[in-house]
Design an enzyme around this catalytic site. Structure first.
Site, short mmCIF file in Angstrom:
data_model
loop_
_atom_site.label_atom_id
_atom_site.label_comp_id
_atom_site.label_asym_id
_atom_site.label_seq_id
_atom_site.Cartn_x
_atom_site.Cartn_y
_atom_site.Cartn_z
N GLU A 191 0.77 -1.24 0.00
CA GLU A 191 0.00 0.00 0.00
C GLU A 191 0.81 1.29 0.00
OE1 GLU A 191 -2.86 -0.46 3.16
OE2 GLU A 191 -3.99 -1.95 2.04
N GLU A 311 -5.71 -7.60 -1.63
CA GLU A 311 -6.51 -7.45 -0.42
C GLU A 311 -7.89 -6.92 -0.80
OE1 GLU A 311 -4.94 -5.05 2.73
OE2 GLU A 311 -2.93 -5.93 2.63
#
Length: 538
Positions: A191, A311
């Site tokens: 991320e 995810e």
């Protein structure tokens, strides 16, 4: 897990229906050797399309320095359950702390479980998890989740963990698992977000350039690995989930010295993580395919590169979240129709101790959230050929036993904790198993994984005979007062001492000599002998 910022809402246009690219269906014998890419597909060593369909099992990136839940379960039992539910890949987050000398795992219970992990450091425990997963046909993606256990970072480096350390540790992992095809690749950094950019040319913040430097370093020591590259947060003024914005990858692709190794990775979440403007659109959920296509789906739809949704998750408590997950699963394409010509994915998370999403498992680390798991049924895919080889040695001294609790999750936004511990006194773990063959077309064998004074867990392996089967039923009678209390990977029913287990939709069809597993937990008093099983195929 992702945070977000909205700086311009994408248009709510419908995505074009992705045209089929001639991909063959994913089959149980897919996944041979190391993998590579071709257009939007991931192919195995025999050029057969494969589909990553798995779960995130976090913990190595936290202060525990090991996958969570080992205070409650044996790691092999945990991985067996993943396979029995139809997941074929584990995304294993870690932080660079595990490379520090003397880093030992915390909160592993060695009381009649995890005995072969005692005395191992964190990397050696990772070896064990990877080797066992590979031996039963699962694959592993290593995810550099954080520079250290303290929290997520916007960029791939921090003041205390420079880029040089990041690359050194990535190369160490690539070297450690060289020759072990159970490890299919490395997710370079979890991320990236503002101020990370894509294609801006500033080497201090351009994530695309950093991914090229790291990817080439990894492939320089292990050229067989896939390189998973996540998105950023903001591109040309349009923002979304951390790691979820791949809008720049079409114009500025990640180009590595070894071709056909890049898989782009997006993260996407529902309102249980944070609110996004598209959830309030009056056309929701019909607007979602257009949003996914704009941020990352176009890479697949235009046959540019494979896309892996590394995810996605939700507590499923709101109607909006339920609609979001249903729409996303449809967008990712059903395996029965498209096989390996599909988006790849790993659900967040296996763990129940993710505060923003919960997990596939409930808080006891045994019981399956069958509603959440059921949403994913159409996009699951078979496991692969087993037989991964070890890429790391085992040494070190024992750090003692611990049944403590976990105090963190793998996301900067999640605040959930786990309180699962092992309790009671054990009367010994049964290592026996027995099978029932006969003329039913299949056999079944039950193994007691763990036993304590008031209960037990067990795994049943179902194996087809000389011919393929389309379904199976396993029956047995408990020899004492045992009572099945929960199960996974099969529809179980008990009447008196008699138990009947039938396949679920995704694991009934087995090739000749192929096998699958299901698990159960039960109550019991004292030790008992393993029952004889019968198996009937349909």
């Amino acid at each position: 897990m992702a945070l977000f910022a909205v700086a311009g809402q994408p248009s709510a246009t419908a995505a074009a229906d992705p045209a089929a690219a001639g991909g063959r269906a994913t089959t149980a014998d897919a996944g041979t050797g190391y993998w590579h890419t071709s257009g939007r597909q991931i192919l195995d060593a025999n050029d057969q399309p494969v589909r990553i369909a798995g779960v995130n099992w976090f913990g190595f990136e936290t202060d525990n320095h090991v996958a969570h839940g080992l205070w409650a379960r044996d790691y092999k039992s945990m991985i067996d359950q993943m396979k029995s539910l139809g997941y074929n890949t584990i995304r294993l987050p870690y932080s660079d702390d595990i490379f520090k000398p003397g880093t030992m795992p915390d909160s592993i219970n060695f009381y009649n479980m995890n005995a072969d992990l005692q005395g191992l450091d964190s990397l050696q425990v990772m070896d064990k998890i990877i080797d066992y997963a590979g031996s039963i046909g699962l694959r592993v993606i290593l995810d550099r989740h954080r520079p250290d256990a303290s929290g997520q970072s916007a960029l791939w480096y921090t003041a205390s963990v420079p880029e040089s350390t990041w690359i050194t540790d990535l190369k160490a992992l690539a070297t450690r698992y060289q020759g072990n095809p159970a490890v299919i690749g490395i997710d370079l950094h979890n991320e990236p977000h503002d101020p990370a950019c894509w294609g801006c040319g500033d080497t201090s913040i351009d994530w695309r350039l950093a991914a090229e430097r790291a990817g080439d370093a990894v492939l320089g020591v292990n050229p067989d690995l896939l390189i998973f590259v996540e998105g950023i947060q903001t591109y040309n003024g349009t923002s979304g989930w951390w790691g979820g914005n791949l809008m720049g990858a079409g114009q500025y692709p990640v180009e590595l010295d070894v071709p056909n190794r890049v898989v782009y990775s997006a993260h996407d979440y529902a309102t249980s993580v944070a609110q996004q403007s598209w959830f309030d659109d009056p056309t929701f959920p019909a607007n979602m395919p257009g949003i996914w296509s704009k941020y990352w789906g176009y890479l697949f739809e235009q046959n540019i590169a494979p896309v892996w949704v590394g995810e996605f998750g939700t507590t499923l408590q709101s109607t909006t979240d339920q609609q979001w997950l249903k729409a996303l699963v449809t967008y990712l394409r059903p395996t029965s129709t498209y096989g390996g010509d599909s988006f790849n994915w790993t659900f967040w998370s296996w763990n129940p101790d993710s505060g923003d999403t919960g997990g596939i498992l409930e808080g006891d680390w045994q019981t399956v959230d069958t509603v959440k798991d059921g949403y994913l049924a159409s996009i699951k895919a078979p496991a692969f050929d087993g037989g991964g080889t070890s890429g790391g040695g085992s040494s070190g001294t024992s750090s003692g036993t611990s049944s403590g609790t976990s105090s963190g999750t793998s996301s900067g936004t999640s605040a959930g904790t786990s309180s699962g511990t092992s309790s009671g006194t054990s009367s010994g773990t049964s290592a026996g198993s027995t099978g029932g063959a006969g003329s039913g077309g299949c056999t079944a064998a039950l193994h007691v994984d763990n036993q304590w004074d008031a209960g037990f867990t067990a795994t049943v392996t179902v194996t087809a005979g000389a011919a393929a089967v389309n379904g199976w039923t396993v029956k047995w009678s408990w020899p004492g007062g045992q009572q099945e209390t929960s199960g996974w990977g099969a529809d179980l029913a008990q009447s008196g001492s008699a138990v009947t287990a039938t396949n679920l939709s995704y694991n009934g069809a087995l090739p000749a000599a192929g096998s699958t597993t299901f698990g159960l937990q039960g109550s019991a008093t004292g030790a008992f002998t393993v029952p004889a099983l019968s198996c009937t195929a349909s």
